[in-house]
Design a protein around this motif. Sequence first.
Motif, mmCIF file in Angstrom:
data_model
loop_
_atom_site.group_PDB
_atom_site.id
_atom_site.type_symbol
_atom_site.label_atom_id
_atom_site.label_comp_id
_atom_site.label_asym_id
_atom_site.label_seq_id
_atom_site.Cartn_x
_atom_site.Cartn_y
_atom_site.Cartn_z
ATOM 1 N N GLY A 1 9.898 5.999 -0.686
ATOM 2 C CA GLY A 1 10.912 4.964 -0.481
ATOM 3 C C GLY A 1 10.350 3.703 0.143
ATOM 4 O O GLY A 1 11.081 2.922 0.756
ATOM 5 N N ILE A 2 9.043 3.486 -0.036
ATOM 6 C CA ILE A 2 8.370 2.328 0.568
ATOM 7 C C ILE A 2 7.782 1.448 -0.529
ATOM 8 O O ILE A 2 7.069 1.922 -1.414
ATOM 9 C CB ILE A 2 7.235 2.777 1.515
ATOM 10 N N GLU A 3 8.080 0.166 -0.470
ATOM 11 C CA GLU A 3 7.522 -0.801 -1.413
ATOM 12 C C GLU A 3 6.643 -1.780 -0.647
ATOM 13 O O GLU A 3 7.075 -2.368 0.347
ATOM 14 C CB GLU A 3 8.635 -1.555 -2.148
ATOM 15 N N VAL A 4 5.397 -1.951 -1.104
ATOM 16 C CA VAL A 4 4.458 -2.861 -0.452
ATOM 17 C C VAL A 4 3.905 -3.838 -1.483
ATOM 18 O O VAL A 4 3.418 -3.432 -2.541
ATOM 19 C CB VAL A 4 3.289 -2.081 0.199
ATOM 20 N N ASP A 5 3.999 -5.127 -1.181
ATOM 21 C CA ASP A 5 3.450 -6.168 -2.054
ATOM 22 C C ASP A 5 1.940 -6.213 -1.848
ATOM 23 O O ASP A 5 1.450 -6.547 -0.768
ATOM 24 C CB ASP A 5 4.076 -7.521 -1.700
ATOM 25 N N THR A 6 1.174 -5.874 -2.894
ATOM 26 C CA THR A 6 -0.287 -5.827 -2.786
ATOM 27 C C THR A 6 -0.964 -6.959 -3.557
ATOM 28 O O THR A 6 -2.152 -6.879 -3.855
ATOM 29 C CB THR A 6 -0.816 -4.477 -3.296
ATOM 30 N N THR A 7 -0.206 -8.008 -3.877
ATOM 31 C CA THR A 7 -0.798 -9.117 -4.637
ATOM 32 C C THR A 7 -1.885 -9.837 -3.846
ATOM 33 O O THR A 7 -2.779 -10.455 -4.421
ATOM 34 C CB THR A 7 0.285 -10.121 -5.061
ATOM 35 N N SER A 8 -1.812 -9.774 -2.515
ATOM 36 C CA SER A 8 -2.851 -10.356 -1.666
ATOM 37 C C SER A 8 -2.900 -9.574 -0.359
ATOM 38 O O SER A 8 -1.944 -8.891 0.005
ATOM 39 C CB SER A 8 -2.569 -11.835 -1.381
ATOM 40 N N SER A 9 -4.010 -9.692 0.352
ATOM 41 C CA SER A 9 -4.139 -8.985 1.627
ATOM 42 C C SER A 9 -3.143 -9.522 2.655
ATOM 43 O O SER A 9 -2.665 -8.785 3.520
ATOM 44 C CB SER A 9 -5.566 -9.126 2.163
ATOM 45 N N LYS A 10 -2.809 -10.811 2.531
ATOM 46 C CA LYS A 10 -1.845 -11.410 3.453
ATOM 47 C C LYS A 10 -0.464 -10.782 3.280
ATOM 48 O O LYS A 10 0.194 -10.415 4.265
ATOM 49 C CB LYS A 10 -1.758 -12.920 3.215
ATOM 50 N N MET A 11 -0.026 -10.642 2.025
ATOM 51 C CA MET A 11 1.275 -10.036 1.750
ATOM 52 C C MET A 11 1.286 -8.570 2.185
ATOM 53 O O MET A 11 2.275 -8.074 2.716
ATOM 54 C CB MET A 11 1.595 -10.141 0.251
ATOM 55 N N MET A 12 0.155 -7.888 1.976
ATOM 56 C CA MET A 12 0.052 -6.479 2.366
ATOM 57 C C MET A 12 0.163 -6.332 3.880
ATOM 58 O O MET A 12 0.856 -5.450 4.384
ATOM 59 C CB MET A 12 -1.282 -5.912 1.866
ATOM 60 N N GLN A 13 -0.519 -7.228 4.613
ATOM 61 C CA GLN A 13 -0.494 -7.168 6.071
ATOM 62 C C GLN A 13 0.896 -7.462 6.617
ATOM 63 O O GLN A 13 1.344 -6.836 7.580
ATOM 64 C CB GLN A 13 -1.507 -8.148 6.657
ATOM 65 N N GLU A 14 1.599 -8.410 5.998
ATOM 66 C CA GLU A 14 2.964 -8.729 6.430
ATOM 67 C C GLU A 14 3.887 -7.519 6.251
ATOM 68 O O GLU A 14 4.732 -7.231 7.105
ATOM 69 C CB GLU A 14 3.496 -9.926 5.634
#
Length: 265
Positions: free
Chosen positions: A18-31
């Motif tokens: 149930g977790i969605e993570v934006d991995t398009t960039s390391s910045k989005m992933m860290q946020e």
Amino acid sequence: GPKENVLKDTKKILTRMGIEVDTTSSKMMQEALNKLQHAPNQPTPVGLVVASLLAKCMSLATYHSSGEFDSPVDYFHYGLSMELYTHFTSPIRRYPDLIAHRQLQAILEGKKKSPMDFDEVSELAELSSQKKYASKLASDKSGELFLWLFLREQVTMHEAACVVEIGSESIDVLVLRYGIQVRIWRDYIGEKVEFQSKEKEWAHITWPADGDKPKCSKRYELLDNVVVIMKAGKQLFKINGALPRPDSSNDVHVPSVEGFATEDV
């Protein structure tokens, strides 16, 4: 950047949680990780679990000569989210720093020729990447060997963990204190234990009566807090995992881990 196939599989696991993570960039992933780590009323250290899973998707950065690629996109540093990047730290630490220093010094001194030609820099970059990988591998294996030797000296060791995958015959848990994934096979849980599962969703384990302890059972789902019994396997580096009976939790001492509540086990 990330290993695409591994990242794809990891995102499927996270989706089932149930977790969605934006991995398009390391910045989005860290946020996304920051939001998970600071989310209120989390019974499980979700941020730690997700960070550990995503870390396994990352490729080790490699060195290249600036003339090797035609497209600027190929120079992008995923981890730092920078279009162009070069080392410029103390040359005491890494030889590639020293190469960059010599080239930049030649430019600052107005020299028209680099102290090294393209082929030399490319060869040294490839060699540095190989040595960097070998160094990391040696460091990782050293840590795994130390843990295996340490466990071999223990009778049993109980650790806080979190369910990250469920198979038809096993449960995978992330041991929070060490950041390693351990597979718990049904055969290691105990004799005459019944193991039922809906692969990738849940597992239901039933323990038989044992002395004055009656028959008991427990259902396990993704992201559940668990206590895992860690033991060194006979094979070098091999670590076996088992689950204690639910009715023996009061007899188990588990080292504290932030975000892990033993009362939820």
